[in-house]
Structure formats: structure tokens, C-alpha cells
Design a protein around this motif. Structure first.
Motif, PDB file in Angstrom:
ATOM      1  N   ALA A 114       0.817  -1.212   0.000  1.00 59.88           N
ATOM      2  CA  ALA A 114       0.000   0.000   0.000  1.00 59.88           C
ATOM      3  C   ALA A 114       0.849   1.259   0.000  1.00 59.88           C
ATOM      4  CB  ALA A 114      -0.933  -0.002   1.218  1.00 59.88           C
ATOM      5  N   ASP A 115       2.018   1.234   0.629  1.00 56.86           N
ATOM      6  CA  ASP A 115       2.872   2.422   0.695  1.00 56.86           C
ATOM      7  C   ASP A 115       3.921   2.459  -0.404  1.00 56.86           C
ATOM      8  OD1 ASP A 115       4.357   0.296   1.597  1.00 56.86           O
ATOM      9  OD2 ASP A 115       5.375   1.448   3.167  1.00 56.86           O
ATOM     10  N   PHE A 116       3.820   1.584  -1.417  1.00 62.52           N
ATOM     11  CA  PHE A 116       4.757   1.507  -2.535  1.00 62.52           C
ATOM     12  C   PHE A 116       6.184   1.221  -2.057  1.00 62.52           C
ATOM     13  CE2 PHE A 116       1.318   4.328  -3.756  1.00 62.52           C
ATOM     14  CZ  PHE A 116       0.955   3.858  -5.000  1.00 62.52           C
ATOM     15  N   ARG A 125      -1.793   4.032  -0.854  1.00 61.92           N
ATOM     16  CA  ARG A 125      -2.990   3.494  -1.514  1.00 61.92           C
ATOM     17  C   ARG A 125      -3.987   3.037  -0.457  1.00 61.92           C
ATOM     18  NH1 ARG A 125      -0.434  -0.271  -6.338  1.00 61.92           N
ATOM     19  NH2 ARG A 125       1.008  -0.909  -4.707  1.00 61.92           N
ATOM     20  N   ALA A 126      -5.266   3.173  -0.780  1.00 65.70           N
ATOM     21  CA  ALA A 126      -6.303   2.715   0.146  1.00 65.70           C
ATOM     22  C   ALA A 126      -6.394   1.197   0.141  1.00 65.70           C
ATOM     23  CB  ALA A 126      -7.653   3.346  -0.222  1.00 65.70           C
ATOM     24  N   HIS A 127      -6.558   0.617  -1.024  1.00 66.92           N
ATOM     25  CA  HIS A 127      -6.644  -0.837  -1.171  1.00 66.92           C
ATOM     26  C   HIS A 127      -5.896  -1.233  -2.437  1.00 66.92           C
ATOM     27  CE1 HIS A 127      -9.614  -1.014   2.033  1.00 66.92           C
ATOM     28  NE2 HIS A 127     -10.328  -0.099   1.400  1.00 66.92           N
ATOM     29  N   VAL A 128      -5.454  -2.479  -2.486  1.00 69.13           N
ATOM     30  CA  VAL A 128      -4.753  -3.035  -3.646  1.00 69.13           C
ATOM     31  C   VAL A 128      -5.422  -4.350  -4.020  1.00 69.13           C
ATOM     32  CG1 VAL A 128      -2.527  -3.724  -4.607  1.00 69.13           C
ATOM     33  CG2 VAL A 128      -2.616  -1.985  -2.809  1.00 69.13           C
ATOM     34  N   ASP A 129      -5.834  -4.475  -5.293  1.00 66.28           N
ATOM     35  CA  ASP A 129      -6.482  -5.703  -5.737  1.00 66.28           C
ATOM     36  C   ASP A 129      -5.430  -6.717  -6.193  1.00 66.28           C
ATOM     37  OD1 ASP A 129      -5.617  -4.909  -8.233  1.00 66.28           O
ATOM     38  OD2 ASP A 129      -7.592  -4.301  -8.942  1.00 66.28           O
ATOM     39  N   PRO A 130      -5.830  -7.936  -6.538  1.00 67.59           N
ATOM     40  CA  PRO A 130      -4.844  -8.955  -6.949  1.00 67.59           C
ATOM     41  C   PRO A 130      -4.012  -8.564  -8.166  1.00 67.59           C
ATOM     42  CG  PRO A 130      -6.921 -10.004  -6.380  1.00 67.59           C
ATOM     43  CD  PRO A 130      -7.177  -8.529  -6.364  1.00 67.59           C
ATOM     44  N   ASP A 131      -4.485  -7.636  -8.977  1.00 70.61           N
ATOM     45  CA  ASP A 131      -3.721  -7.179 -10.145  1.00 70.61           C
ATOM     46  C   ASP A 131      -2.821  -5.992  -9.816  1.00 70.61           C
ATOM     47  OD1 ASP A 131      -4.917  -9.121 -11.751  1.00 70.61           O
ATOM     48  OD2 ASP A 131      -6.626  -7.817 -12.182  1.00 70.61           O
ATOM     49  N   ASN A 132      -2.633  -5.707  -8.527  1.00 70.40           N
ATOM     50  CA  ASN A 132      -1.817  -4.588  -8.069  1.00 70.40           C
ATOM     51  C   ASN A 132      -2.379  -3.232  -8.481  1.00 70.40           C
ATOM     52  OD1 ASN A 132      -0.025  -6.361  -6.868  1.00 70.40           O
ATOM     53  ND2 ASN A 132       1.386  -6.370  -8.615  1.00 70.40           N
ATOM     54  N   GLU A 133      -3.662  -3.168  -8.737  1.00 74.94           N
ATOM     55  CA  GLU A 133      -4.312  -1.906  -9.048  1.00 74.94           C
ATOM     56  C   GLU A 133      -4.915  -1.336  -7.760  1.00 74.94           C
ATOM     57  OE1 GLU A 133      -4.234  -0.348 -11.847  1.00 74.94           O
ATOM     58  OE2 GLU A 133      -3.304  -1.923 -13.071  1.00 74.94           O
ATOM     59  N   SER A 134      -4.805  -0.054  -7.592  1.00 78.90           N
ATOM     60  CA  SER A 134      -5.328   0.594  -6.384  1.00 78.90           C
ATOM     61  C   SER A 134      -6.787   0.974  -6.575  1.00 78.90           C
ATOM     62  CB  SER A 134      -4.498   1.836  -6.053  1.00 78.90           C
ATOM     63  OG  SER A 134      -4.495   2.744  -7.130  1.00 78.90           O
ATOM     64  N   PHE A 135      -7.542   0.911  -5.502  1.00 82.08           N
ATOM     65  CA  PHE A 135      -8.937   1.363  -5.525  1.00 82.08           C
ATOM     66  C   PHE A 135      -9.284   1.897  -4.146  1.00 82.08           C
ATOM     67  CE2 PHE A 135      -9.120  -3.022  -4.158  1.00 82.08           C
ATOM     68  CZ  PHE A 135     -10.105  -3.045  -3.175  1.00 82.08           C
ATOM     69  N   ARG A 172      -3.450   3.911   7.761  1.00 84.50           N
ATOM     70  CA  ARG A 172      -2.560   4.262   6.654  1.00 84.50           C
ATOM     71  C   ARG A 172      -2.362   5.776   6.554  1.00 84.50           C
ATOM     72  NH1 ARG A 172      -4.405  -0.256   2.088  1.00 84.50           N
ATOM     73  NH2 ARG A 172      -3.717  -2.033   3.361  1.00 84.50           N
ATOM     74  N   LEU A 173      -3.389   6.521   6.921  1.00 88.45           N
ATOM     75  CA  LEU A 173      -3.235   7.977   6.940  1.00 88.45           C
ATOM     76  C   LEU A 173      -2.252   8.395   8.032  1.00 88.45           C
ATOM     77  CD1 LEU A 173      -4.192  10.628   5.664  1.00 88.45           C
ATOM     78  CD2 LEU A 173      -6.002  10.702   7.379  1.00 88.45           C
TER      79      LEU A 173
END
Length: 504
Positions: free
Chosen positions: A82-84, A193-203, A330-331
Motif C-alpha cells: 500500500a505504501d509503494f 494506496r487505500a486498497h490493492v487488488d490482486p492485479d496490483n491496481e489501487s482502488f 494508513r493515513l
């Protein structure tokens, strides 16, 4: 708020100066507003970022905080944290006017910059373009050019590169000018990032609300349709004109003409859809309650029941915060990372003498001197000098999470009002200090204290009048005592008496 704590006893006195320096940078760069922008991007898009950059202003280097646009950020697609933290590279796409780019990078780069007019770049999501979106490095209509800023890691060291399109498009490169606490090059970004899906995309949180919102829209539309439309059953020949009958059913005062031989409820009638209406209404309420539990609801803001006690409101707020607990953690991580980068920037770039104004108390402004040589004389009370230079200070940066003082203050003020209603009287100063949302409280308290210190002419006149009456009463009493004593003495002596003649 950030707070610096010393790592060794010799840095204990300098920790307060480090705290003041951090809060000065945060206030000067409006950290709260830019942090809110990052938080908004996290909730809606799914990712956001801040950047701390050194900027030369006059003869000194200042720290500037910038919020990165979410649609200009790009990173290692294999990053899943989430924090890259596992990203080997990250960067920004920056659009500039051609003449501004030539002025910034130098006239010798004009040919490289103008060579990008016919080149395209790869943008999978289509977010990095400046209108029109044709994936080109150069916008011929507006004469704007895309500059790519990249920070990449090589053998544990962070480097940077600024380039544009083409094989000869490299403009600047080298080790990162930002240093970490170990003195190694570091990148200037704090991304989350708030959330990360299995494809490493943030949402973000909004994606979780979409299905609920669609359900609300669907149920509301269905409920409105069933309330406005009625279904009928009829035997063939019972209604002369079925089209006209449907129009009449749509009216609140419609009338249906049926045949003389038809019976209402047997040959013609309205289908009872009340159960379906109740079912859609219940599903609508469930969907609204589901979406209300996520986000800043009225319960979370403490506004749904003003008559409840502050403790009850606080308990309800904590229950509603469970949905946002992971995101708020995370904030807080963003806060810690950002303040640590600020402190590293202060240690690295604040090498000249600098004065920091501390505005915790508007009536008692303090000044803190950093990198200022020792002063032999007596300093005023509102001036503090750090013992060591900023580069020599060794502190830990933590975040102070303040309690919900507004709710606690409201609870205390409510108890004071109840005591006053029961007959317990407090001085006005007590109520002013306990009022939670009273503006300009300090000024009002100061005015009250001044009024208490100033003499009251009316009160003085009453006191003087009372004293005069008391003195007069005492004088009258003394006069009565004197006269009484004199009369008593005369009564004991009596008038002059003659001896009676003795008879032989």
C-alpha cells in the motif's frame, strides 16, 4: 501534531526546538490542507501522494510541500504494498509550456525538446495525457511538452532522471539530492494506496460504495414505479376500452368504466402489490443503512442525537470508525513518513542561522533560534536558542493523536448546566472556560478579568453609603450611652438634702 523526542539525554533540550521547527514547516506549507487532498484521493481514486522538495529562495533553501496529482503518478506495476515500499521506481508526468521548459533546462536542450513533436509514449490507463488525449509527448496546438520525472533504485541507492521523448531526450540525471537519516540518497515522495487488488491496481472506498448506490437507485426507481402504476385483472368484455382504463389508473382520481354485467372484484379488479412495495421499501432501507455505515455519517459526526451525553456520542463514533479503521491507520503512516522526511530535509538544508516563530499562544509569541551562535547575555523570556546545530540533533519523530476534546468538553459543559439548573452557582469565568464551541474565548476571559479588576462606581457608592450609615449608627449609640451614664450618675446623687431637726 508532530513531536520530537530525544534519542540520548544530551539531546533532551534540543527536542523542543526540533518540535517547533517541524510544526513551523507544517504550518508554513499548509500540511493539513494538502493531507486532506491526499486523503480525498485515497478514498475516491484509491491512491494519492505528497512530495517534499527543496527550493532556493533568496540565499537560503526552503522546504516546499506539494500534493501530487493522482492522474500524473506512475510506478512499478509489480508493486503490491500500500505504501509503494516495494516499488523499484516511481515518478510523475509533468506538462509544461515549451518556452518554460527551455527556460528551466537551458537553451542547449531546445533541439531535444522540439524533437518530441512527432513521438508518442505508452499510457495504458490513458491518465497522463494533457488534452487532447493522443498519447503524444508534445501538444502542437498549445505548444506544451510532457516531461517525465523518475526516481529509481539501483544497488540500494536512489537516483533521479528527468527526460522527454526520443533517444536523446535525457535532460537531467544523477543521485537523488534528498538524503535519509543514514545520509543515503532517498526519494522525496510519500505515497499511499487505500486498497490493492490482486492485479496490483489501487482502488478506494468509492468502489465499495458503487454497488450499494446502484442498489439504492434501483430500489428507489422500482418503488416509485410501483407506487405510480397499478395492475388490473379483467374478464374479456368487462372493460370497453382497456387503453383508456390504463390511463385512468395512472391518475390519482381516475375512474374505470366497466360493463353492466361485470362484477368488481370478480370480473374486474386491481392486483394487490402492497407486499412487493413493502419488500422494495425494506431493501431500500437496508441499502441506505449499508452505505451509511461507511464514511462520515451523522453518527460519526455526533449530530444525530444532540440530547445524548458526550460519552454516548463518543462510543457511537468509535463504533462507526471501525469501517474506516484500516484506512485511518494508513493515513497516520503518511503523517509519520512525511514528518520524518521534513526533519531529514531540515537537518540537510537548514544550515544557516534561522529563527522560527511559535504561535501556540497568540498573546505570548515565542521565537526559537536554530543554528544561532551562543549568546552571552540574558535572553528575553520569549526567545529560546537550541544548544546544537540542527544537523547535530538526534531525535525520534512521533505523531500525537489528540483525543476528541470537543466531545469531552461538551460532556463537561452539559454537567455544569445541570448543576446550575439545580441551584449550584459558579462564577461566569467557569462557564466561559467550559464552553466547547465558543469563539474568541480567550478575549472574553481577558475582558472579564479586566472588568473584575476595575472598580465599580455604583458598588463603591453603595459601600460608602453603608459605611456612613454604620458610622452614624455607632455615633448615635455612643451618644445614648453617654447620656444614659450621666442620667444614672445624677439619679444616684439626687437633689441636695437638708438634715431634719431632731426633737428632744
Amino acid at each position: 501534531d508532530p513531536r520530537a523526542f530525544p534519542r540520548t539525554p544530551m539531546h533532551e533540550q534540543d527536542a523542543e526546538a526540533a518540535t517547533d521547527a517541524l510544526r513551523y514547516v507544517a504550518d508554513d506549507q499548509e500540511y493539513d490542507d494538502k493531507r486532506s487532498g491526499l486523503w480525498f484521493d485515497m478514498l475516491t481514486v484509491g491512491h494519492g501522494g505528497l512530495e517534499l522538495v527543496p527550493a532556493l529562495k533568496g540565499q537560503e533553501i526552503c522546504l516546499e510541500l506539494e500534493q501530487n496529482d493522482w492522474d500524473r503518478m506512475w510506478w512499478d506495476p509489480h508493486s503490491s504494498k500500500a505504501d509503494f515500499g516495494d516499488a523499484r521506481y516511481r515518478g510523475l508526468i509533468r506538462w509544461m509550456d515549451l518556452e518554460d521548459a527551455i527556460f528551466e533546462y537551458g537553451e542547449e536542450f531546445r533541439d531535444k525538446l522540439e524533437a518530441t513533436k512527432t513521438l508518442k509514449y505508452h499510457d495504458k490507463a490513458g491518465l497522463h495525457d494533457d488534452k487532447p488525449r493522443d498519447h503524444r509527448w508534445f501538444d502542437a496546438k498549445e505548444k506544451r511538452i510532457a516531461i517525465c520525472i523518475c526516481y529509481y533504485q539501483k544497488q540500494g541507492v536512489w537516483f533521479f532522471a528527468e527526460f522527454t521523448g526520443g533517444d536523446e531526450g535525457l535532460l537531467r540525471h544523477g543521485p537523488s539530492p534528498i538524503m535519509d537519516e543514514d545520509g543515503k540518497p532517498d526519494h522525496p515522495y510519500v505515497w499511499m494506496r487505500a486498497h490493492v487488488d490482486p492485479d496490483n491496481e489501487s482502488f478506494g472506498l468509492v468502489r465499495e460504495l458503487k454497488d450499494r448506490q446502484r442498489d439504492i437507485n434501483k430500489r428507489g426507481s422500482k418503488l416509485l414505479h410501483q407506487l405510480n402504476v397499478k395492475q388490473i385483472f379483467y374478464r374479456k368484455g368487462s372493460i370497453a376500452n382497456i387503453g383508456k382504463a390504463k390511463k385512468e389508473l395512472a391518475k390519482p382520481d381516475g375512474a374505470i368504466e366497466i360493463a353492466e354485467h361485470a362484477q368488481w372484484g370478480v370480473d374486474v379488479g386491481i392486483v394487490d402489490s402492497s407486499q412487493e412495495i413493502v419488500g422494495h421499501f425494506q431493501l431500500l432501507q437496508d441499502a441506505k443503512e449499508s452505505i451509511r455505515r461507511i464514511g462520515a455519517s451523522s453518527s460519526l459526526r455526533g449530530q444525530d442525537s444532540p440530547e445524548k451525553s458526550g460519552i454516548a456520542i463518543q462510543a457511537k463514533q468509535q463504533a462507526n470508525l471501525i469501517e474506516l479503521g484500516a484506512l485511518l491507520d494508513r493515513l497516520r503512516f503518511v503523517d509519520r513518513q512525511m514528518f520524518r522526511k521534513m526533519w531529514m530535509g531540515i537537518r540537510q538544508f537548514w544550515t544557516a542561522p534561522k529563527w522560527v516563530r511559535v504561535t501556540d499562544d497568540e498573546r505570548n509569541v515565542r521565537f526559537v533560534g536554530l543554528n544561532v551562535p551562543p549568546y552571552g547575555g540574558q535572553l528575553p523570556d520569549n526567545i529560546t536558542l537550541a544548544e546544537r546545530s540542527v544537523a547535530e540533533m538526534d531525535v525520534d519523530i512521533i505523531i500525537e493523536d489528540a483525543p476528541d476534546v470537543v466531545t469531552l468538553a461538551s460532556e463537561q459543559f452539559e454537567q455544569l448546566i445541570k448543576l446550575a439548573s439545580a441551584g449550584v452557582v459558579f462564577p461566569p469565568e467557569i462557564y466561559l472556560r467550559a464552553a466547547p464551541n465558543l469563539r474568541n474565548k480567550d478575549q472574553l476571559l481577558e475582558i472579564l478579568q479586566q472588568q473584575s479588576a476595575q472598580p465599580n462606581p455604583q458598588a463603591e457608592a453603595e459601600v460608602n453609603n453603608t459605611n456612613a450609615q454604620t458610622e452614624k449608627t455607632m455615633a448615635d449609640t455612643q451618644k445614648v450611652k453617654v447620656e444614659t451614664a450621666k442620667a444614672f450618675a445624677e439619679g444616684m446623687a439626687g437633689p441636695e438634702r437638708k438634715e431634719p431637726k431632731r426633737l428632744n
